[in-house]
Scaffold this motif. Structure first.
Motif, PDB file in Angstrom:
ATOM      1  N   ASP A 188       0.821  -1.214   0.000  1.00  0.00           N
ATOM      2  CA  ASP A 188       0.000   0.000   0.000  1.00  0.00           C
ATOM      3  C   ASP A 188       0.855   1.263   0.000  1.00  0.00           C
ATOM      4  N   LEU A 189       1.877   1.296   0.841  1.00  0.00           N
ATOM      5  CA  LEU A 189       2.749   2.470   0.882  1.00  0.00           C
ATOM      6  C   LEU A 189       3.591   2.586  -0.383  1.00  0.00           C
ATOM      7  N   ASN A 190       3.949   1.454  -0.966  1.00  0.00           N
ATOM      8  CA  ASN A 190       4.731   1.491  -2.200  1.00  0.00           C
ATOM      9  C   ASN A 190       3.924   2.092  -3.344  1.00  0.00           C
ATOM     10  N   ILE A 191       2.647   1.717  -3.440  1.00  0.00           N
ATOM     11  CA  ILE A 191       1.796   2.305  -4.482  1.00  0.00           C
ATOM     12  C   ILE A 191       1.601   3.796  -4.223  1.00  0.00           C
ATOM     13  N   LEU A 192       1.425   4.160  -2.959  1.00  0.00           N
ATOM     14  CA  LEU A 192       1.276   5.577  -2.623  1.00  0.00           C
ATOM     15  C   LEU A 192       2.534   6.351  -2.994  1.00  0.00           C
ATOM     16  N   TRP A 193       3.694   5.755  -2.761  1.00  0.00           N
ATOM     17  CA  TRP A 193       4.962   6.385  -3.149  1.00  0.00           C
ATOM     18  C   TRP A 193       5.035   6.555  -4.671  1.00  0.00           C
ATOM     19  N   ARG A 194       4.580   5.572  -5.415  1.00  0.00           N
ATOM     20  CA  ARG A 194       4.572   5.671  -6.878  1.00  0.00           C
ATOM     21  C   ARG A 194       3.642   6.797  -7.347  1.00  0.00           C
ATOM     22  N   ILE A 195       2.522   6.957  -6.660  1.00  0.00           N
ATOM     23  CA  ILE A 195       1.606   8.053  -6.993  1.00  0.00           C
ATOM     24  C   ILE A 195       2.295   9.397  -6.769  1.00  0.00           C
ATOM     25  N   VAL A 196       3.004   9.505  -5.652  1.00  0.00           N
ATOM     26  CA  VAL A 196       3.729  10.744  -5.352  1.00  0.00           C
ATOM     27  C   VAL A 196       4.776  11.028  -6.424  1.00  0.00           C
ATOM     28  N   MET A 197       5.495  10.000  -6.862  1.00  0.00           N
ATOM     29  CA  MET A 197       6.515  10.197  -7.891  1.00  0.00           C
ATOM     30  C   MET A 197       5.892  10.637  -9.216  1.00  0.00           C
ATOM     31  N   GLN A 198       4.743  10.084  -9.553  1.00  0.00           N
ATOM     32  CA  GLN A 198       4.065  10.520 -10.780  1.00  0.00           C
ATOM     33  C   GLN A 198       3.621  11.977 -10.657  1.00  0.00           C
ATOM     34  N   CYS A 199       3.185  12.360  -9.472  1.00  0.00           N
ATOM     35  CA  CYS A 199       2.813  13.770  -9.252  1.00  0.00           C
ATOM     36  C   CYS A 199       4.027  14.676  -9.420  1.00  0.00           C
ATOM     37  N   GLN A 200       5.187  14.199  -8.996  1.00  0.00           N
ATOM     38  CA  GLN A 200       6.403  14.987  -9.173  1.00  0.00           C
ATOM     39  C   GLN A 200       6.761  15.120 -10.651  1.00  0.00           C
ATOM     40  N   LEU A 201       6.536  14.057 -11.410  1.00  0.00           N
ATOM     41  CA  LEU A 201       6.778  14.133 -12.854  1.00  0.00           C
ATOM     42  C   LEU A 201       5.875  15.183 -13.500  1.00  0.00           C
ATOM     43  N   ILE A 202       4.617  15.186 -13.091  1.00  0.00           N
ATOM     44  CA  ILE A 202       3.674  16.181 -13.620  1.00  0.00           C
ATOM     45  C   ILE A 202       4.134  17.587 -13.257  1.00  0.00           C
ATOM     46  N   ASP A 203       4.525  17.760 -12.006  1.00  0.00           N
ATOM     47  CA  ASP A 203       4.988  19.072 -11.542  1.00  0.00           C
ATOM     48  C   ASP A 203       6.233  19.512 -12.306  1.00  0.00           C
ATOM     49  N   ASP A 204       7.149  18.578 -12.544  1.00  0.00           N
ATOM     50  CA  ASP A 204       8.369  18.915 -13.283  1.00  0.00           C
ATOM     51  C   ASP A 204       8.061  19.310 -14.724  1.00  0.00           C
ATOM     52  N   ALA A 205       7.087  18.629 -15.324  1.00  0.00           N
ATOM     53  CA  ALA A 205       6.718  18.960 -16.705  1.00  0.00           C
ATOM     54  C   ALA A 205       6.071  20.341 -16.785  1.00  0.00           C
ATOM     55  N   LEU A 206       5.270  20.674 -15.789  1.00  0.00           N
ATOM     56  CA  LEU A 206       4.585  21.967 -15.792  1.00  0.00           C
ATOM     57  C   LEU A 206       5.521  23.117 -15.430  1.00  0.00           C
ATOM     58  N   ASP A 207       6.477  22.848 -14.538  1.00  0.00           N
ATOM     59  CA  ASP A 207       7.354  23.911 -14.031  1.00  0.00           C
ATOM     60  C   ASP A 207       8.761  23.842 -14.627  1.00  0.00           C
ATOM     61  N   TYR A 208       8.881  23.267 -15.802  1.00  0.00           N
ATOM     62  CA  TYR A 208      10.215  23.088 -16.393  1.00  0.00           C
ATOM     63  C   TYR A 208      10.969  24.410 -16.520  1.00  0.00           C
ATOM     64  N   SER A 209      10.316  25.424 -17.033  1.00  0.00           N
ATOM     65  CA  SER A 209      10.994  26.710 -17.252  1.00  0.00           C
ATOM     66  C   SER A 209      11.466  27.319 -15.934  1.00  0.00           C
ATOM     67  N   LYS A 210      10.611  27.248 -14.912  1.00  0.00           N
ATOM     68  CA  LYS A 210      10.987  27.794 -13.603  1.00  0.00           C
ATOM     69  C   LYS A 210      12.150  27.010 -12.997  1.00  0.00           C
ATOM     70  N   ASP A 211      12.085  25.683 -13.097  1.00  0.00           N
ATOM     71  CA  ASP A 211      13.165  24.856 -12.548  1.00  0.00           C
ATOM     72  C   ASP A 211      14.476  25.109 -13.275  1.00  0.00           C
ATOM     73  N   LEU A 212      14.388  25.301 -14.586  1.00  0.00           N
ATOM     74  CA  LEU A 212      15.593  25.536 -15.380  1.00  0.00           C
ATOM     75  C   LEU A 212      16.235  26.868 -15.009  1.00  0.00           C
ATOM     76  N   SER A 213      15.419  27.908 -14.898  1.00  0.00           N
ATOM     77  CA  SER A 213      15.962  29.225 -14.549  1.00  0.00           C
ATOM     78  C   SER A 213      16.462  29.266 -13.109  1.00  0.00           C
ATOM     79  N   GLY A 214      15.849  28.458 -12.246  1.00  0.00           N
ATOM     80  CA  GLY A 214      16.273  28.433 -10.848  1.00  0.00           C
ATOM     81  C   GLY A 214      17.398  27.459 -10.565  1.00  0.00           C
ATOM     82  N   GLY A 215      17.818  26.713 -11.584  1.00  0.00           N
ATOM     83  CA  GLY A 215      18.902  25.750 -11.394  1.00  0.00           C
ATOM     84  C   GLY A 215      18.529  24.593 -10.490  1.00  0.00           C
ATOM     85  N   LEU A 216      17.254  24.203 -10.525  1.00  0.00           N
ATOM     86  CA  LEU A 216      16.778  23.133  -9.650  1.00  0.00           C
ATOM     87  C   LEU A 216      16.860  21.783 -10.356  1.00  0.00           C
TER      88      LEU A 216
END
Length: 283
Positions: A188-216
């Motif tokens: 159960d926790l492993n699936i929840l962790w996978r959900i969190v990682m997918q959310c991070q992928l979505i966030d990275d795709a949406l905030d790519y320009s900000k992350d790039l300019s911020g050196g993140l």
């Protein structure tokens, strides 16, 4: 003739077992879905509360509420839900500070006060120290495949640490190390962790320009050519969505469905970022 009868009886027994197993999975899935719906209703008032700060954190509380009820046959108390909300807000503030983003000082101090009153000073101190160690060792963006692997491992470790902290608090009888290991060991926790990682992928795709300019360091800024990062990110999304090795039980049905939906969103977000990249190159 006796051999034929014996074979028929054995086949009937196997069919009966298969039907019983599927019926058990169906009933468990229906029951866990009802529990998930009940937890969602239980968590709806949090959407109109000042804490936690975002709807995504509310859904995280709902998920832990569901897991807690499946394991203990009762909902999280309001006090424990309030503590979990404070933990999620604390993690968000800490991550924002390490990323040189805005973090409201008064909100942070209020969050620490709530957790201090709950007697969680030692756990919070351990969490913040571990997070600090991870952040100080985090890789720089703009490398090759090996750099992508390093950043992926760093992001996964931060996610496991945060989930482990919440899991240790919810369960009440786990040390932080044990809770972190549970994010890889417990289905159960492993699936929840996978959900969190997918959310991070979505966030990275949406905030790519900000992350790039911020050196993140993100999935997409990990490699110098964005096209390479997009392909590696796409493969990572497929990996997080793959739960064939996890035992298929009815109890996990709501989490499996959620992972499927979030994985589709992650795939779409990466695809849209790829199309924008191609458009920028004039392809």
């Amino acid at each position: 003739m006796p051999r034929v009868n014996s074979t028929l009886q054995r086949n009937r027994l196997l069919i009966h077992r298969a039907i019983s197993q599927r019926l058990h999975i169906f009933c468990a899935g229906a029951w866990s879905t009802l529990i998930a719906a009940n937890c969602l209703l239980h968590g709806l008032p949090l959407l109109f509360s000042s804490r936690p700060g975002t709807p995504l954190r509310v859904l995280c509380i709902v998920a832990f509420d569901m897991l807690y009820q499946l394991r203990n046959t009762k909902l999280l108390t309001k006090r424990k839900a309030r503590i979990v909300a404070a933990l999620l807000d604390l993690g968000a503030c800490a991550n924002a500070a390490f990323d040189n983003k805005y973090c409201c000082t008064s909100e942070y101090l209020e969050t620490r006060r709530i957790l201090q009153e709950a007697g969680m000073d030692s756990l919070i101190a351990e969490y913040l120290q571990r997070l600090k160690d991870l952040e100080h060792r985090r890789p720089l963006p703009g490398g090759d495949d090996s750099r992508f692997h390093e950043i992926r491992c760093y992001r996964e470790a931060v996610a496991r640490l945060s989930l482990g902290m919440v899991a240790a608090t919810v369960n009440g009888n786990q040390c932080l190390d044990e809770a972190i290991r549970a994010t890889a060991r417990d289905a159960d926790l492993n699936i929840l962790w996978r959900i969190v990682m997918q959310c991070q992928l979505i966030d990275d795709a949406l905030d790519y320009s900000k992350d790039l300019s911020g050196g993140l360091p993100s999935f997409l800024t990990a490699t110098a050519p964005l096209s390479q990062g997009l392909e590696l990110t796409r493969r990572s999304a497929l990996g997080y969505a793959d739960i064939r090795d996890i035992l298929r039980t009815g109890d996990l049905f709501p989490l499996r469905v959620t992972l499927l939906l979030v994985s589709l969103c992650a795939k779409l977000a990466v695809r849209l970022r790829h199309l924008r990249h191609c458009a920028a190159l004039g392809r």
